[in-house]
Design an enzyme around this catalytic site. Sequence first.
Site, PDB file in Angstrom:
ATOM      1  N   ASN A  61       0.840  -1.201   0.000  1.00  0.00           N
ATOM      2  CA  ASN A  61       0.000   0.000   0.000  1.00  0.00           C
ATOM      3  C   ASN A  61       0.873   1.248   0.000  1.00  0.00           C
ATOM      4  O   ASN A  61       1.903   1.309   0.660  1.00  0.00           O
ATOM      5  CB  ASN A  61      -1.015  -0.001   1.151  1.00  0.00           C
ATOM      6  N   GLU A  63       0.480   5.304   0.461  1.00  0.00           N
ATOM      7  CA  GLU A  63      -0.453   6.343   0.929  1.00  0.00           C
ATOM      8  C   GLU A  63      -0.009   7.731   0.488  1.00  0.00           C
ATOM      9  O   GLU A  63       1.069   7.919  -0.069  1.00  0.00           O
ATOM     10  CB  GLU A  63      -0.582   6.238   2.452  1.00  0.00           C
ATOM     11  N   CYS A  72      -4.193   0.698  -2.485  1.00  0.00           N
ATOM     12  CA  CYS A  72      -4.020  -0.548  -1.731  1.00  0.00           C
ATOM     13  C   CYS A  72      -2.928  -1.419  -2.368  1.00  0.00           C
ATOM     14  O   CYS A  72      -2.649  -1.315  -3.567  1.00  0.00           O
ATOM     15  CB  CYS A  72      -5.317  -1.359  -1.741  1.00  0.00           C
ATOM     16  N   GLU A  74      -3.049  -4.584  -3.101  1.00  0.00           N
ATOM     17  CA  GLU A  74      -3.546  -5.512  -4.128  1.00  0.00           C
ATOM     18  C   GLU A  74      -3.603  -4.842  -5.488  1.00  0.00           C
ATOM     19  O   GLU A  74      -3.176  -5.409  -6.507  1.00  0.00           O
ATOM     20  CB  GLU A  74      -4.959  -6.006  -3.784  1.00  0.00           C
ATOM     21  N   CYS A 112     -10.324  -5.068   0.276  1.00  0.00           N
ATOM     22  CA  CYS A 112     -11.448  -4.120   0.269  1.00  0.00           C
ATOM     23  C   CYS A 112     -12.301  -4.327  -0.985  1.00  0.00           C
ATOM     24  O   CYS A 112     -11.901  -5.020  -1.931  1.00  0.00           O
ATOM     25  CB  CYS A 112     -10.939  -2.683   0.354  1.00  0.00           C
ATOM     26  N   CYS A 115     -10.734  -3.285  -4.397  1.00  0.00           N
ATOM     27  CA  CYS A 115      -9.730  -4.255  -4.873  1.00  0.00           C
ATOM     28  C   CYS A 115     -10.400  -5.506  -5.421  1.00  0.00           C
ATOM     29  O   CYS A 115      -9.959  -6.080  -6.415  1.00  0.00           O
ATOM     30  CB  CYS A 115      -8.753  -4.617  -3.761  1.00  0.00           C
TER      31      CYS A 115
HETATM   32  N1  THU Z   1      -5.232  -1.505   2.515  1.00  0.00           N
HETATM   33  C1  THU Z   1      -4.675  -2.326   1.580  1.00  0.00           C
HETATM   34  O1  THU Z   1      -3.603  -2.041   1.034  1.00  0.00           O
HETATM   35  N2  THU Z   1      -5.341  -3.461   1.269  1.00  0.00           N
HETATM   36  C2  THU Z   1      -6.468  -3.892   1.878  1.00  0.00           C
HETATM   37  O2  THU Z   1      -6.989  -4.946   1.521  1.00  0.00           O
HETATM   38  C3  THU Z   1      -7.092  -3.088   2.934  1.00  0.00           C
HETATM   39  C4  THU Z   1      -6.487  -1.764   3.180  1.00  0.00           C
HETATM   40  C5  THU Z   1      -4.489  -0.292   2.890  1.00  0.00           C
HETATM   41  C6  THU Z   1      -5.118   1.013   2.492  1.00  0.00           C
HETATM   42  C7  THU Z   1      -4.502   1.954   3.506  1.00  0.00           C
HETATM   43  O3  THU Z   1      -3.214   2.348   3.047  1.00  0.00           O
HETATM   44  C8  THU Z   1      -4.329   1.087   4.732  1.00  0.00           C
HETATM   45  O4  THU Z   1      -4.357  -0.250   4.293  1.00  0.00           O
HETATM   46  C9  THU Z   1      -5.392   1.297   5.798  1.00  0.00           C
HETATM   47  O5  THU Z   1      -6.666   1.167   5.274  1.00  0.00           O
END
Ligand code: THU
Length: 159
Positions: A61, A63, A72, A74, A112, A115
């Site tokens: 991930n 940000e 994310c 994925e 999520c 994704c």
């Molecule tokens: N996140 C992911 O990378 N994948 C997921 O399946 C759930 C959430 C990340 C998004 C954000 O950077 C952090 O986790 C918190 O939500």
Amino acid sequence: MKEISLNIQVVVKQEDELTPQEVKLVDEARRATYRSYAPYSHFSVGAAVELADGTIVTGSNQENAAYPSGLCAERTAVFYAGSRYPDQPIRRLCIAARDTNGEFLQRPISPCGACRQVLLEAEQRTGGDIEVLLYGTEGIYVIRSIKDLLPLEFNKSFL
Ligand code: THU
């Protein structure tokens, strides 16, 4: 009136029950969490995808101060695989995550909704199931296809 039941099958494996390919993918997903850029959530996610030719592509991930601009793990991995190896179907995906204390989650991480939508199109685009491994220290959920993660999905057939 009629009722429709939608069932999914989840196999729960311990690490010593994984195949050698699964072990490798879990390891790559766990390692990818350390390449996450998560200064806001402090929640580090790693994804590893195995392509049909055996190549493994990872993502984490990423940000941003403007929160929705991040991505994310994925989707980072799947979009990278699609842009670098457009003709290679994805055969398997593993996700792992570490919490704000830096520990791997006990309960398997679950992708999520956004994704799932992207993963589904990656699966439908090339044909063939993408097996999903959701890593948790207490057990690894093995799901045979992205379809199972997104019942009653929206896809291009509606357009
Ligand atoms: N996140 C992911 O990378 N994948 C997921 O399946 C759930 C959430 C990340 C998004 C954000 O950077 C952090 O986790 C918190 O939500």
